[in-house]
Design an enzyme around this catalytic site. Structure first.
Site, mmCIF file in Angstrom:
data_model
loop_
_atom_site.group_PDB
_atom_site.id
_atom_site.type_symbol
_atom_site.label_atom_id
_atom_site.label_comp_id
_atom_site.label_asym_id
_atom_site.label_seq_id
_atom_site.Cartn_x
_atom_site.Cartn_y
_atom_site.Cartn_z
ATOM 1 N N ARG A 132 -19.467 33.979 -15.675
ATOM 2 C CA ARG A 132 -20.593 33.311 -16.360
ATOM 3 C C ARG A 132 -20.234 32.855 -17.772
ATOM 4 O O ARG A 132 -21.094 32.743 -18.639
ATOM 5 C CB ARG A 132 -21.816 34.217 -16.443
ATOM 6 N N LYS A 154 -16.870 18.883 -24.166
ATOM 7 C CA LYS A 154 -17.092 18.392 -22.812
ATOM 8 C C LYS A 154 -15.952 18.867 -21.935
ATOM 9 O O LYS A 154 -14.782 18.699 -22.273
ATOM 10 C CB LYS A 154 -17.125 16.861 -22.804
ATOM 11 N N GLU A 196 -7.641 5.670 -29.106
ATOM 12 C CA GLU A 196 -8.873 6.356 -29.508
ATOM 13 C C GLU A 196 -8.960 6.444 -31.030
ATOM 14 O O GLU A 196 -10.035 6.354 -31.623
ATOM 15 C CB GLU A 196 -8.935 7.763 -28.895
ATOM 16 N N LYS A 256 -15.314 12.267 -35.142
ATOM 17 C CA LYS A 256 -15.847 12.754 -33.865
ATOM 18 C C LYS A 256 -16.633 14.053 -34.089
ATOM 19 O O LYS A 256 -17.714 14.233 -33.516
ATOM 20 C CB LYS A 256 -14.731 12.949 -32.833
ATOM 21 N N GLU A 266 -24.984 13.981 -26.627
ATOM 22 C CA GLU A 266 -24.807 12.552 -26.345
ATOM 23 C C GLU A 266 -26.107 11.839 -25.985
ATOM 24 O O GLU A 266 -26.313 11.423 -24.855
ATOM 25 C CB GLU A 266 -23.798 12.384 -25.199
ATOM 26 N N ARG A 270 -23.814 9.648 -30.520
ATOM 27 C CA ARG A 270 -22.538 10.021 -29.930
ATOM 28 C C ARG A 270 -21.981 8.930 -29.023
ATOM 29 O O ARG A 270 -20.776 8.843 -28.834
ATOM 30 C CB ARG A 270 -22.677 11.346 -29.159
ATOM 31 N N ASN A 274 -18.056 5.499 -27.580
ATOM 32 C CA ASN A 274 -17.733 4.808 -26.341
ATOM 33 C C ASN A 274 -17.379 3.348 -26.553
ATOM 34 O O ASN A 274 -17.274 2.582 -25.605
ATOM 35 C CB ASN A 274 -18.898 4.903 -25.354
ATOM 36 N N HIS A 277 -15.237 1.491 -24.162
ATOM 37 C CA HIS A 277 -15.166 2.292 -22.943
ATOM 38 C C HIS A 277 -15.982 1.727 -21.789
ATOM 39 O O HIS A 277 -15.668 1.997 -20.639
ATOM 40 C CB HIS A 277 -15.624 3.728 -23.233
ATOM 41 N N HIS A 281 -13.536 1.484 -19.010
ATOM 42 C CA HIS A 281 -13.616 2.358 -17.843
ATOM 43 C C HIS A 281 -13.574 1.569 -16.554
ATOM 44 O O HIS A 281 -12.978 1.997 -15.569
ATOM 45 C CB HIS A 281 -14.921 3.182 -17.876
ATOM 46 N N HIS A 293 -5.719 5.748 -19.697
ATOM 47 C CA HIS A 293 -7.063 5.586 -20.234
ATOM 48 C C HIS A 293 -7.060 4.758 -21.525
ATOM 49 O O HIS A 293 -7.774 3.770 -21.655
ATOM 50 C CB HIS A 293 -7.661 6.979 -20.468
HETATM 51 N N1 NAD Z 1 -13.523 15.993 -22.435
HETATM 52 C C1 NAD Z 1 -13.487 14.851 -23.057
HETATM 53 O O1 NAD Z 1 -14.297 14.556 -23.914
HETATM 54 C C2 NAD Z 1 -12.434 13.907 -22.698
HETATM 55 C C3 NAD Z 1 -12.221 12.761 -23.472
HETATM 56 C C4 NAD Z 1 -11.186 11.888 -23.147
HETATM 57 C C5 NAD Z 1 -10.379 12.164 -22.060
HETATM 58 N N2 NAD Z 1 -10.593 13.265 -21.302
HETATM 59 C C6 NAD Z 1 -9.753 13.608 -20.170
HETATM 60 O O2 NAD Z 1 -8.437 13.825 -20.610
HETATM 61 C C7 NAD Z 1 -7.534 13.591 -19.551
HETATM 62 C C8 NAD Z 1 -6.352 12.801 -20.048
HETATM 63 O O3 NAD Z 1 -5.726 13.542 -21.047
HETATM 64 P P1 NAD Z 1 -4.237 13.222 -21.507
HETATM 65 O O4 NAD Z 1 -4.113 11.784 -21.772
HETATM 66 O O5 NAD Z 1 -3.918 14.153 -22.540
HETATM 67 O O6 NAD Z 1 -3.385 13.464 -20.178
HETATM 68 P P2 NAD Z 1 -2.552 14.690 -19.642
HETATM 69 O O7 NAD Z 1 -3.171 15.964 -19.944
HETATM 70 O O8 NAD Z 1 -2.310 14.385 -18.206
HETATM 71 O O9 NAD Z 1 -1.201 14.557 -20.434
HETATM 72 C C9 NAD Z 1 -0.380 13.443 -20.293
HETATM 73 C C10 NAD Z 1 1.046 13.822 -19.901
HETATM 74 O O10 NAD Z 1 1.752 14.300 -21.012
HETATM 75 C C11 NAD Z 1 2.310 15.565 -20.751
HETATM 76 N N3 NAD Z 1 2.283 16.261 -22.037
HETATM 77 C C12 NAD Z 1 1.192 16.744 -22.664
HETATM 78 N N4 NAD Z 1 1.554 17.178 -23.879
HETATM 79 C C13 NAD Z 1 2.886 17.004 -24.006
HETATM 80 C C14 NAD Z 1 3.801 17.244 -25.041
HETATM 81 N N5 NAD Z 1 3.409 17.731 -26.188
HETATM 82 N N6 NAD Z 1 5.090 16.940 -24.832
HETATM 83 C C15 NAD Z 1 5.485 16.400 -23.655
HETATM 84 N N7 NAD Z 1 4.651 16.121 -22.660
HETATM 85 C C16 NAD Z 1 3.354 16.427 -22.832
HETATM 86 C C17 NAD Z 1 1.455 16.144 -19.679
HETATM 87 O O11 NAD Z 1 2.122 17.104 -18.927
HETATM 88 C C18 NAD Z 1 1.118 14.920 -18.867
HETATM 89 O O12 NAD Z 1 2.159 14.621 -17.984
HETATM 90 C C19 NAD Z 1 -8.313 12.865 -18.510
HETATM 91 O O13 NAD Z 1 -8.534 13.720 -17.424
HETATM 92 C C20 NAD Z 1 -9.620 12.517 -19.187
HETATM 93 O O14 NAD Z 1 -10.702 12.489 -18.288
HETATM 94 C C21 NAD Z 1 -11.601 14.125 -21.617
HETATM 95 ZN ZN ZN Z 2 -11.713 7.656 -24.296
#
Ligand code: NAD
Ligand code: ZN
Length: 1621
Positions: A132, A154, A196, A256, A266, A270, A274, A277, A281, A293
């Site tokens: 929980r 999030k 971003e 942010k 949001e 907030r 976007n 986006h 998206h 992304h």
């Molecule tokens: N929660 C939110 O508000 C929010 C906002 C934006 C995006 N997201 C989510 O984030 C995700 C994308 O995140 P991301 O772009 O970080 O992708 P990711 O976590 O897949 O990382 C990208 C790649 O880089 C590698 N990597 C990460 N850090 C590294 C480092 N320091 N050195 C070498 N390699 C490294 C990872 O293994 C992966 O292959 C999506 O699922 C998206 O939906 C969430």
């Molecule tokens: Zn984004």
């Protein structure tokens, strides 16, 4: 703590929980352990991050925990999961939870998420629900995660139906931002995060944005070189770029954090984050996983900023800055970016699709779309996203515009045009090379200036900053210091020509740089740029000592340029192609090693005004160029430039662009309104400033020009006058504007023929495109005539009303073409300008200004569908199955023959236009022509055509004269008809036609060589017809010439269908299919049945044809791999290949001749595993269209082709079906991922059948596939779905797949795909897997010991690999034994023979209508209906009889007028039913006992049965029968008068021939058949033996039981062998 660490803290939700710095691991361990006490610390990361950073965490946590008392010392655990989005799933969550549970983690556990957004989102969600909810810590390692996903609380996971659909808000205890992690992050991921960062600055903070836009290089360098010895951990050890990087990250997080704090859930503010986006998206949904992304959001930001610009709230300056800034971080800014455009999926990006995706965005409220609207950099329109209507978005996204013609509502217009491109380019270079700071005003924000600025930055030649919200550019000149960029860094110039020319010389000035190993500078551009000439300039520079190499094509970019190359002294340059070469050298000359004397050679110097402009501007920067004179004071083309440096003036105001000014002025001229352009007047440096005075005034406009302004008032609309000759050498770029005005210049005072002759513009052939040709071609679309000249063109003006409307103008990616035609579009309705974005080069907001400042409405158009519709409107196919079929073709092509046969198979009347003509005019065609001549014949013929089409709109075959296409009117009528009904072109090889016509006399001779006629008409036939039937030579020659069929090929006792049967089958299949009367689709291609197709992988299918039946064993269709075809002249190794249309046609026709199985027409591209070139869309669709024309049943179309093309193809598919397919060869496609679902949805939308192919690495991949298939099946109205994993590991998926499983055959040369199995192998496997249980079949009867049926069916079962057994069941009566047998669960079916055909009926649940009518059952089939098992009774005897007759009927007999049945027993009932079904109007019945004959007559009240008293004399003197069926035992007949038996007189065989069937099995040659062979007409009679009928009925029986075609050849071979034994 031994280690000191400097940490910046940012507060969020009232707590300082975000800690930022470098090399934070010790700080993290210390903080977590001391402030979050727990029994267990769990670190979760992915394998990528683990490989770099896990051990550091482990050792630091070890050390930290060691210091705690051993009693109750907390544990440190770590868990590593696979990287990537696929881990963010329910399964991924479960695996972490299982790990935690296994290690007995309790409620006090602290979970640390070390990784990118994937780890953060997933681990955060685990923390939110584990026990929980437990406390957790974010340690983001990607830039995206640092600035975005880790902040805000999030968390989420994906499901196959969508991303981030399940999750929770769950705030971490801490967020540790350790920027040193970025040093290991791939560069592309860094840029991804920068999107971003730029976004946040763009909506919130202009200062931050300014820092980002000017300091990209420094920011990159912070992560490019690893920081040794933990440099940066303390402020003292931090480098400037580390400082900068951290401040940028911190700044972004702070925004942010602030927004989140104000609006945690949001609701309003907030959603500002976007920005970019909403559209981003939607793009991401299509391009994921190929594009990241941030990359999609980057394009989204630009598009959303364009929405703001079109609303008039955001300026071009801001848009330009945003674009440049994103580009500086290597982010794409448009959908045409090569990284996007090269992806197959990018073809799916269209307006409709994107809007559709946006509809389901979580952030929208209802149908309204929300977009964050910028008003300037750092400020948004509202403190939240703004509701935007679809048409504004659609207009922005559309790649084309449509102009709504009208009078400019803003007249009198007063406007400034963008800064001059020529001046902007020059001044940028001057200020960059100069000493001191210069403020530039009214700089053009265009591709050219952008490219120039970023190139100058790459060369470290100057620095740039913006003031006044970007209105002023501050250039800090480098004084000529330039350095070679880093190794591997190319200077990319897109299609910016001026920049390319200027920079080529600039690059010779650079100096080797101390901090780079690169030795040369490389400049390159896009594909078009790589074709534009640069040769003369390079030649001149090389001659002066520069080392310049062409890296690809000679004379074009890319170039590799060595530093310190401009020696100076005397330089010779050929200046007849472009003045930009001259300006390039002039501008750089002061920095050469020695003072320069530039001598222009080659006679004619082009565009002197531009040279003068350069010289004038150099003067403003303190350098005086001297143009030399000869002794008489005449100016020479020789210039002296001193060796010096430019001195930057404090400010420089750039004139408006004079070429651009021509468009609004021309709009005033053409619409009869007034327009004033500011900032351009008589004092202008630009040649095009003369356009108003020198051109518009001469065309009848009133022109007022002051020193700094120009005002034009046009004459009343339609009264511009054609001026005759104009020399446009001083203003070449304006000739396009003049040309569109000339197109409508017909007013009073015009010269003869309204001609405008423009000269002096030869250089316009080598601009963005060949502009002279472009104008000629595009004006032609409006119906305007032109003539090309060496040095220009002539245009013949036409009244406005005579111009064609609804023209789609191709812009050749040339801004001037687009803007010039906008002028014409303002008076001609429906004009579409394709490629609207090409105006970005000089006037990016032209369309907005046209609407907002001039007052001409502009609409967005997606070119969807319009591509084909402009090509040929006649290609829409009919859906009405009763629409009459019109048949066209050359005389002698076989129109009548094919047409009559088609009429007979469809049971439709046949109408021959020639016959109709003769009836109507009471005179033969030949005589009519003789008497009245050809023209009046053609007119009469066209009348007849119209009459036929209106008299017989449905249910007729209309055969038309060969010359009907000769008149345009008739062609129009035909094209119109083709929109609703089939118009079939019968084609035949011309040689055969010539041969045939040689003998023909009935119709008028051509009077010209047939081949000429053929060549002339071919294109007309193609234009008028929507179908093509290939009449194969060799097949019909005999029947057409001799009006007689070829004899059967009798091979021992085996019967092989005659060639005429093939033609009949082909005609029947083709016309049945195209009309929709009987579409030739695979009946097994439905949800609960299994279907298969054989893949033909031959370069030429003809060698396979003799074995086609064997090869297609069990198959429901044949796949023709068109991409693997190789025409004979092209055999050999090809990487990619486009088979010629004619060759493909031949191949399809050859296949058609041998099999009536539906064809699957597949053109597989290279990227999807075939060998068709990926980019050749045009050729691919030409082939798809061909397939539809040939009536091919299934066309496999990859969904990577543009959706609009596919849709337009689908609109013409008639009764054929589209298999929308997607193949992934990479092995990356995961069946449970979101994008597979998206691909499925796309395919399901575009095709009747969906095909998706992946690649299996593990057996489990097949389970994932199966699960996906089951889910899709469970949806509403599922489509047949072919889902397969390639590779040996994927074989299981081939076995389980149920729709159109591709199969191979052992005889085939190669498999179409790795892992492919044969039909038999699949059946065997299915059986072993319990999917195909064993079954028993029986024959019930008495006596049946010698029955052929066991041989027949067992051979069939064996050949197909079915686990079935057929047994003899001889019994005295239909009793308990039979009842027990048919009730058994493994009962597969039974044949029922004499004497049980009636007795069996009471045991059955349902009878077929045929069995009911005949009153006998010979086939029992167990069936499942509504979940329960029933016994179904059918009769295949009549089918055996019907097929025996139908397939053997001589091709000369189109219709059976009468038939004779001998005998009145049970079998004769089947015979009568068969004849009735064949549509025989008169059935003669002979039986010795008249009463039983009468009983039959009564049993078939609808059949026209007439009793025959004596064989050989026909009732009512009717026609002799052309079909005879005897149902009496052979022993009961005789050909001997003296015999007791029934006497058969030879008179029963009519001389015309026909088919005679004897149902008696033994002997093979019965008296009846012997007699038939002996009569004089014997050759024209086809004899059918009893065994043949048995076989035919057995084939149908086999089909009823197995749902598969019976392998006739093997089966009949075995049966005959047994029979003859
Ligand atoms: N929660 C939110 O508000 C929010 C906002 C934006 C995006 N997201 C989510 O984030 C995700 C994308 O995140 P991301 O772009 O970080 O992708 P990711 O976590 O897949 O990382 C990208 C790649 O880089 C590698 N990597 C990460 N850090 C590294 C480092 N320091 N050195 C070498 N390699 C490294 C990872 O293994 C992966 O292959 C999506 O699922 C998206 O939906 C969430
Ligand atoms: Zn984004």
């Amino acid at each position: 703590m031994a280690v000191t660490t400097d940490v910046d803290k940012v507060s969020i939700l009232g707590k300082e929980s975000i800690h930022c710095g470098f090399h934070l691991i010790p700080h993290i361990a210390h903080t977590v352990v001391t402030t979050l006490s727990s029994s267990t610390y769990v670190l979760i990361t992915d394998t990528n991050v683990a490989s770099f950073h896990l051990s550091a965490f482990e050792s630091v946590f070890d050390q930290t925990l060691c210091k705690l008392p051993e009693q109750g010392r907390p544990r440190f655990l770590s868990f590593v999961i696979p990287p990537g989005e696929t881990s963010k799933s329910r399964e991924g969550k479960a695996s972490i939870e299982d790990f935690l549970l296994l290690h007995r983690c309790t409620r006090d556990t602290i979970i640390m998420a070390l990784g990118g957004g994937v780890i953060g989102d997933l681990v955060g969600f685990v923390a939110a629900t584990f026990m929980r909810g437990v406390r957790f810590v974010q340690i983001p390692t990607t830039l995206l995660a640092m600035v975005d996903s880790s902040v805000g609380g999030k968390t989420a996971i994906d499901t196959p139906l969508g991303k981030n659909l399940i999750g929770a808000f769950w705030q971490p205890e801490y967020i540790f931002i350790d920027a040193s992690f970025l040093e290991t992050l791939p560069a592309r991921e860094f840029s991804n995060g920068m999107a971003e960062v730029v976004k946040t600055a763009a909506i919130w903070d202009e200062d931050e944005f300014t820092a980002l836009e000017s300091r990209s290089a420094s920011i990159f360098s912070a992560i490019q070189t690893p920081s040794a010895d933990f440099a940066g951990r303390t402020k003292a050890t931090r480098s400037t770029s580390q400082d900068l990087l951290l401040s940028v990250i911190r700044g972004s997080i702070a925004v942010k954090a602030h927004i989140v704090t104000v609006d945690e859930r949001e609701t309003g503010l907030r959603n500002l984050v976007n920005f970019g986006h909403t559209i981003g998206h939607a793009i991401e949904a299509v391009l994921t996983p190929s594009m990241l992304h941030g990359e999609c959001v980057s394009v989204g930001m630009i598009l959303e900023a364009e929405v703001a610009r079109s609303m008039g709230v955001f300026g071009q300056v801001g848009l330009g800055r945003l674009t440049r800034c994103l580009k500086a971080y290597n982010l794409p800014v448009s959908l045409t970016d090569p990284r996007i455009a090269s992806l197959p999926a990018s073809k799916l990006l269209n307006v409709e699709r994107l809007l559709d995706i946006m509809k389901v965005d979580k952030k929208n409220s209802g149908a309204q779309k929300k977009i964050v609207i910028l008003t300037r950099i750092g400020k948004t329109y509202e403190e939240k996203a703004t509701n935007i209507s679809d048409d504004i978005i659609a207009k922005t996204l559309a790649d084309a515009v449509k102009i709504v013609p009208g009078i400019p509502t803003k007249s009198p217009v007063r406007m400034a045009t963008p800064g001059s491109k020529s001046i902007s380019n020059r001044v940028l270079l001057l200020a960059a090379l100069g000493n001191g700071t210069c403020r530039l005003k009214n700089l053009l924000h265009s591709d050219d200036t952008q490219v120039m600025m970023s190139a100058l930055m790459d060369l470290k030649g100057a620095s740039f900053a913006w003031e006044d919200g970007g209105e002023t550019l501050v250039v800090k000149g480098g004084g000529g210091s330039l350095s070679v960029p880093l190794p591997g860094k190319e200077i990319y110039l897109g299609n910016a020509g001026t920049a390319a020319r200027f920079l080529t010389t600039v690059c010779t000035l650079v100096q080797l740089s101390a901090d780079s190993s690169a030795k040369t500078t490389t400049i390159t551009g896009n594909a078009r740029m790589k074709q534009r000439p640069i040769g003369p300039l390079v030649t001149a520079l090389r001659a002066n000592g520069s080392a310049i190499d062409y890296l690809e094509g000679e004379g074009c970019l890319p170039l590799s340029i060595a530093p310190n190359g401009l020696k100076g002294g005397r330089i010779q340059l050929a200046a007849s192609v472009s003045s930009q070469y001259v300006s390039s050298i002039l501008l750089c000359a002061p920095y050469a090693a020695e003072a320069v004397t530039l001598e222009l050679t080659g006679g004619q110097v082009i565009s002197q005004p531009y040279i003068d402009m350069t010289i004038a501007m150099m003067k403003s920067f303190g350098v005086e160029v001297v143009r030399e004179k000869d002794a008489d004071g005449k100016l020479l083309d020789v210039y002296s430039i001193p060796k010096t440096t430019y001195k930057n003036p404090e400010a420089y105001s750039i004139e408006s662009d004079a070429s651009s000014a021509t468009y609004p002025l021309a709009i005033a001229a053409i619409t009869g309104t007034t327009c004033t352009v500011e900032n351009i007047g008589s004092e202008s440096l630009q040649g095009d400033a003369k356009f108003a005075k020198d051109v518009l005034e001469r065309m009848g406009c009133e022109v007022v020009q002051t020193a700094t302004e120009t005002t034009v008032t046009g004459p009343p609309k339609g009264q511009l006058k054609a001026p005759g000759y104009i020399d446009m050498e001083p203003m070449t770029d304006a000739f396009l504007t003049a040309s569109v005005l000339a197109a409508v210049a017909t007013g009073a005072g015009s010269v003869e023929r309204n001609v405008t002759r423009i000269e002096g513009i030869a250089n316009q052939r080598v601009k963005e495109c060949n502009r002279i040709k472009a104008m000629i071609d595009e004006l032609a679309k409006f119906g305007v005539e032109t003539k090309e000249l060496d040095d220009g063109l002539e245009i013949y003006g036409k009244p406005i009303a005579e111009l064609k409307e609804n023209v789609s103008v191709h812009c050749y990616d040339d801004h001037r073409v687009a803007m010039a035609f906008s002028v014409l579009a303002s008076i001609v309705g429906g004009t579409v300008l394709e490629e609207k974005r090409c105006v970005e080069k000089t006037w990016p907001n032209w369309w907005d200004d046209l609407e907002n400042k001039i007052g001409i409405r502009v609409e967005g158009v997606d070119l969807a569908g319009s591509i084909e519709s402009t090509a040929s409107p006649s290609r829409t196919l009919s859906k009405d199955p009763s629409a009459s079929v019109a048949i066209l073709g050359m005389r002698g092509s076989g129109k009548s023959f094919i047409g009559e046969m088609a009429a007979s198979t469809l049971s439709w009347p046949f109408v021959d236009a020639d016959v109709y003509f003769e009836q109507k005019h009471q005179i033969g065609v030949r005589e009519f022509v003789h008497k009245n001549g050809w023209p009046s014949f053609r007119a009469a013929e066209t009348e007849i055509l119209k009459e036929l089409l209106s008299t017989y709109p449905s249910g007729h075959i209309l055969s038309l004269g060969g010359g009907i296409v000769e008149t345009p009117e008739a062609r129009e009528v035909l094209k119109e008809y083709a929109k609703k009904g089939p118009v079939v072109h019968i084609t035949r090889e011309i040689d055969e036609v010539v041969k045939y016509l040689g003998e023909e006399t009935a119709r008028p001779a051509y009077g010209e060589p047939v081949t000429d006629v053929f060549r002339r008409r071919e294109p007309w036939f193609a234009e008028c017809c929507n179908y093509e039937f290939i009449n194969y030579t060799g097949l019909l020659t005999a029947s057409v010439n001799g009006r007689a069929s070829t004899p059967d090929e009798v091979n021992g006792d085996e019967y092989t269908a005659s060639k005429s049967t093939f033609v009949r089958d082909e005609v029947s299949r083709f016309f049945g299919h195209i009309t929709g009367q009987k579409p030739n689709l695979a009946p097994n291609l439905v949800a609960d049945k299994r279907s298969y197709f054989l893949s033909l992988t031959y370069p030429d299918v003809t060698p396979a044809l003799p074995h086609i039946e064997e090869l297609t064993t069990g198959a429901d269709a044949i796949e023709l791999r068109v991409d693997l075809l190789r025409s004979p002249k092209d055999i050999g190794g090809f990487k990619t290949y486009v088979p010629p249309v004619a060759y493909v046609t031949e191949q399809v026709a050859a296949l058609r001749r041998t099999t009536s199985l539906p064809i699957v027409f597949t053109v597989r591209t290279v990227s999807q595993g075939g060998s068709f070139p990926d980019g050749d869309e045009k050729a691919a669709f030409e082939l798809f269209n061909l397939a539809l024309r040939l009536g091919v049943e299934y066309v496999d179309v990859e969904i990577s082709w543009p959706e609009k093309r596919i849709k337009s193809l689908a609109s013409r598919k008639g009764n054929s079906q589209i298999i929308a397919s997607w193949h992934d060869w990479s092995g990356k496609m995961k069946w449970n991922s979101v994008d597979v679902k998206e691909k499925y949805d796309t395919a399901a939308r575009l095709g009747e059948v969906v095909k998706m192919v992946g690649k299996a690495t593990f057996l489990e991949d097949n389970f994932a596939l199966y699960e996906f298939v089951s889910k899709m099946r469970a949806g509403p109205n599922p489509k047949p779905f072919i889902a397969i994993n390639m590779g040996v590991e994927g074989q299981m998926s081939r076995i389980l797949n149920s729709s159109f499983s591709p199969v191979t055959h052992p005889l085939l040369p190669s498999r179409a795909a790795p892992g492919q199995l044969s039909f038999v192998q699949i059946q065997t496997a299915l059986h072993l897997m319990g999917q195909l249980p064993a079954r028993r079949f029986f024959i019930f009867g008495n006596p049946i010991a010698h029955s052929m049926s066991p041989t027949l069916h067992n051979t069939g079962f064996e050949t197909l690999g079915l686990p079935y057994k057929y047994e003899i069941f001889e019994t005295a009566d239909v009793g308990e034994e039979i009842k027990f047998t048919i009730a058994s669960p493994d009962f597969g079916g039974a044949s029922v023979t004499i004497p049980f055909k009636l007795d069996i009926i009471p045991l059955l649940d349902v009878l077929s209508p045929e069995a009911e009518a005949i009153g006998a059952v010979n086939t029992v089939v167990p069936q499942m209906r509504d979940g329960s098992r029933i016994l179904y009774g059918d009769n295949t005897d009549w089918l055996g009889i019907r097929e025996s007759i139908r397939t053997r009927l001589p091709s000369t007999i189109f219709k059976i007028e009468s038939a004779l049945v001998i005998g009145a027993g049970g079998t004769s009932r089947a015979a009568i039913y068969a004849l009735q079904n064949l549509g025989v109007p008169r059935i003669y019945l002979f039986n010795r006992t008249r009463s039983s004959a009468q009983a039959l007559v009564d049993a078939f009240p609808d059949a026209h049965i007439e009793l025959v008293d004596e064989l050989g004399t026909w009732p009512g003197n009717g026609l002799a029968p052309s079909v005879i069926v005897s149902t009496v035992p052979a022993s009961a007949t005789s050909i001997d008068t003296s015999s007791e038996s029934l006497y058969l007189p030879s008179a029963i065989f009519a001389p015309e021939g026909g088919v005679v069937v004897d149902m008696a099995y033994k002997p093979a040659m019965t008296p009846l058949l012997t007699l038939a062979a002996s009569v004089p007409s014997g050759k024209r009679w086809k004899a059918v033996k009893g065994v043949e009928v048995l076989l035919e009925q057995g084939y149908r029986q086999f089909e009823l039981w197995t749902g598969r075609r019976c392998p006739k050849k093997v089966v009949s071979h075995q049966v005959w062998a047994k029979y003859s034994a």
